[in-house]
Design an enzyme around this catalytic site. Structure first.
Site, PDB file in Angstrom:
ATOM      1  N   ASN A   8       1.058  -1.379   0.061  1.00 43.97           N
ATOM      2  CA  ASN A   8      -0.159  -0.030   0.201  1.00 43.97           C
ATOM      3  C   ASN A   8       0.778   1.246  -0.065  1.00 43.97           C
ATOM      4  O   ASN A   8       1.433   1.455   1.120  1.00 43.97           O
ATOM      5  CB  ASN A   8      -0.970  -0.012   1.340  1.00 43.97           C
ATOM      6  N   TRP A   9       1.007   1.838  -1.045  1.00 40.22           N
ATOM      7  CA  TRP A   9       1.650   3.102  -1.038  1.00 40.22           C
ATOM      8  C   TRP A   9       1.352   4.321  -0.604  1.00 40.22           C
ATOM      9  O   TRP A   9       1.934   5.329  -0.528  1.00 40.22           O
ATOM     10  CB  TRP A   9       2.044   3.223  -2.702  1.00 40.22           C
ATOM     11  N   LYS A  10       0.104   4.239  -0.214  1.00 45.01           N
ATOM     12  CA  LYS A  10      -0.564   5.336   0.469  1.00 45.01           C
ATOM     13  C   LYS A  10      -0.370   6.655  -0.488  1.00 45.01           C
ATOM     14  O   LYS A  10      -0.310   6.591  -1.625  1.00 45.01           O
ATOM     15  CB  LYS A  10      -0.184   5.648   1.756  1.00 45.01           C
ATOM     16  N   HIS A  90      -9.200   1.213   5.181  1.00 44.70           N
ATOM     17  CA  HIS A  90      -7.822   1.198   6.152  1.00 44.70           C
ATOM     18  C   HIS A  90      -8.063   2.134   7.088  1.00 44.70           C
ATOM     19  O   HIS A  90      -8.886   3.158   7.151  1.00 44.70           O
ATOM     20  CB  HIS A  90      -6.961   1.896   4.864  1.00 44.70           C
ATOM     21  N   GLU A  92      -6.693   4.572   8.347  1.00 43.24           N
ATOM     22  CA  GLU A  92      -6.275   5.886   8.061  1.00 43.24           C
ATOM     23  C   GLU A  92      -7.723   6.567   7.464  1.00 43.24           C
ATOM     24  O   GLU A  92      -8.080   7.767   7.688  1.00 43.24           O
ATOM     25  CB  GLU A  92      -5.165   6.125   7.016  1.00 43.24           C
ATOM     26  N   GLU A 160      -4.797  -4.986  10.850  1.00 41.53           N
ATOM     27  CA  GLU A 160      -3.825  -4.075  10.875  1.00 41.53           C
ATOM     28  C   GLU A 160      -4.116  -3.488  12.219  1.00 41.53           C
ATOM     29  O   GLU A 160      -4.824  -2.479  12.107  1.00 41.53           O
ATOM     30  CB  GLU A 160      -3.889  -3.340   9.776  1.00 41.53           C
ATOM     31  N   GLY A 166       3.300   1.999  10.776  1.00 41.48           N
ATOM     32  CA  GLY A 166       3.988   2.963  10.506  1.00 41.48           C
ATOM     33  C   GLY A 166       4.948   3.346  11.830  1.00 41.48           C
ATOM     34  O   GLY A 166       5.629   4.359  12.044  1.00 41.48           O
ATOM     35  N   SER A 205       3.965  -2.375  10.209  1.00 41.70           N
ATOM     36  CA  SER A 205       5.556  -2.391  10.256  1.00 41.70           C
ATOM     37  C   SER A 205       6.078  -3.655   9.939  1.00 41.70           C
ATOM     38  O   SER A 205       6.978  -4.030  10.712  1.00 41.70           O
ATOM     39  CB  SER A 205       5.825  -1.944  11.894  1.00 41.70           C
ATOM     40  N   GLY A 226       3.109  -1.079   4.288  1.00 40.72           N
ATOM     41  CA  GLY A 226       3.174   0.125   3.869  1.00 40.72           C
ATOM     42  C   GLY A 226       4.556   0.701   3.446  1.00 40.72           C
ATOM     43  O   GLY A 226       4.973   0.421   2.182  1.00 40.72           O
TER      44      GLY A 226
END
Ligand code: 13P
Length: 245
Positions: A8-10, A90, A92, A160, A166, A205, A226
Site C-alpha cells: 500500500n503506497w498510500k 484502511h 487511515e 492491521e 508506521g 510495520s 506500507g
C-alpha cells in the site's frame, strides 16, 4: 491458500516510482506469491499497463457506481483500468475520513459487483488493546464491514493493529496468531466452508527483518505492507520470506 504480498503506497509515488513495480515483476517473475501494489490513483492506469505479473489495486473506492460525487472514484472506474484489487476501510480512512463499518460494507459490495477483490482492513486501536478489547473490536468490525454475501466472491481480510502502522511496533507473534485464529473462526461461523479460502493478511510495520516469523504463523497468508513496499529492494525481502513460508 493463495499467499499475497500487498504493498500500500498510500499518498506516495510519482511516475518515476513505476520502475519499482517493473523491478518487482522482473525479480519475481515465477513467484507463487500474488504480488500486489496499490499505488495512488494518479498512477493506477500506467501501473496497470506495465508488463509482468504484478497485480495492481486501488486504495479506496466510492460506494456508488457513478454520480454527483466530486473528487470520488468508483469501483467501476478502477476495474476499467485493469486493476484487480481495492483496499477498503484502511484505518487511515476510518479515522481521517470518518468511514464507518457500514460505509466499508457498502464499498466492499460495490467492489465485488465490479469484479474487484476488496481487501477489507480491520484492527484495534492502542486504547482498545490496552483495555483488553482487541477481540471484541475485531468482531464488531468483521460483522459490520462484511455483507452476508461477502464470501461468495473473492475477498481478502487484512488485520492491521492501528498502533502498529508506521510505528515500528509489532504485536508479539502470539498476539498476531491469536487475532488471526479468531478472525478465521468468526469467518467460519458466518460463512461456513467458504471461509477457509479467505486470505488473512497481517499489516503494521512488516519489514524484511520480521517477515519470516510473521509468515510462519498459522492463518497468516501474507502481508499488507506500507513503508517497506515503496522500494522494490525492501519489498523483495518480504516477498522472498513469503515464498519460503
Ligand atoms: P506500515 O507497513 O508502514 O506500518 O503500514 C502498514 C499499512 O498501513 C499498510 O496498509
Amino acid at each position: 491458500m493463495q499467499k499475497i504480498a500487498a504493498g500500500n503506497w498510500k499518498m506516495n509515488g510519482i511516475s518515476t516510482s513505476l520502475s519499482e513495480i517493473s523491478l518487482l515483476a522482473q525479480r519475481h517473475s515465477t513467484s507463487d506469491v500474488e504480488i500486489l501494489i496499490c499505488p495512488p490513483v494518479t498512477l493506477l492506469g500506467n501501473a496497470c499497463s506495465l508488463p509482468g505479473s504484478v497485480a495492481i489495486g486501488a486504495q479506496n473506492c466510492h460506494i456508488s457506481r457513478s454520480g454527483a460525487y466530486t473528487g470520488e472514484i468508483s469501483a467501476q472506474m478502477i476495474a476499467e483500468l485493469g486493476a484487480k484489487y481495492v483496499i477498503i476501510g484502511h484505518s487511515e480512512r476510518r479515522s481521517n475520513n470518518g468511514e464507518t463499518d457500514y460505509i466499508v460494507q457498502k464499498k466492499m459490495m460495490s467492489a465485488q459487483q465490479e469484479g474487484l477483490t476488496p481487501i477489507v482492513c480491520i484492527g484495534e486501536t492502542l486504547r482498545q488493546r490496552q483495555n483488553s478489547q482487541t477481540l471484541s473490536a475485531i468482531k464488531t468490525q468483521l460483522d459490520g464491514s462484511l455483507s452476508s454475501e461477502a464470501a461468495k466472491s473473492p475477498i481478502v481480510i487484512a488485520y492491521e493493529p492501528v498502533w502498529a502502522i508506521g510505528t515500528g511496533h509489532v504485536p508479539s507473534m502470539s498476539e498476531i496468531a491469536q487475532v488471526h485464529e479468531f478472525c478465521r473462526k468468526q469467518l467460519k461461523r458466518r460463512f461456513g466452508d467458504l471461509a477457509v479460502n479467505i486470505p488473512l493478511l497481517y499489516g503494521g510495520s512488516v519489514k524484511g527483518s520480521n517477515a519470516a516469523e510473521i509468515f510462519a504463523l498459522q492463518n497468516v497468508n501474507g502481508a499488507l505492507v506500507g513503508g517497506a513496499s515503496l522500494k522494490a529492494e525492501d519489498f523483495s525481502q518480504i516477498i522472498l520470506a513469503l515464498e519460503d513460508a
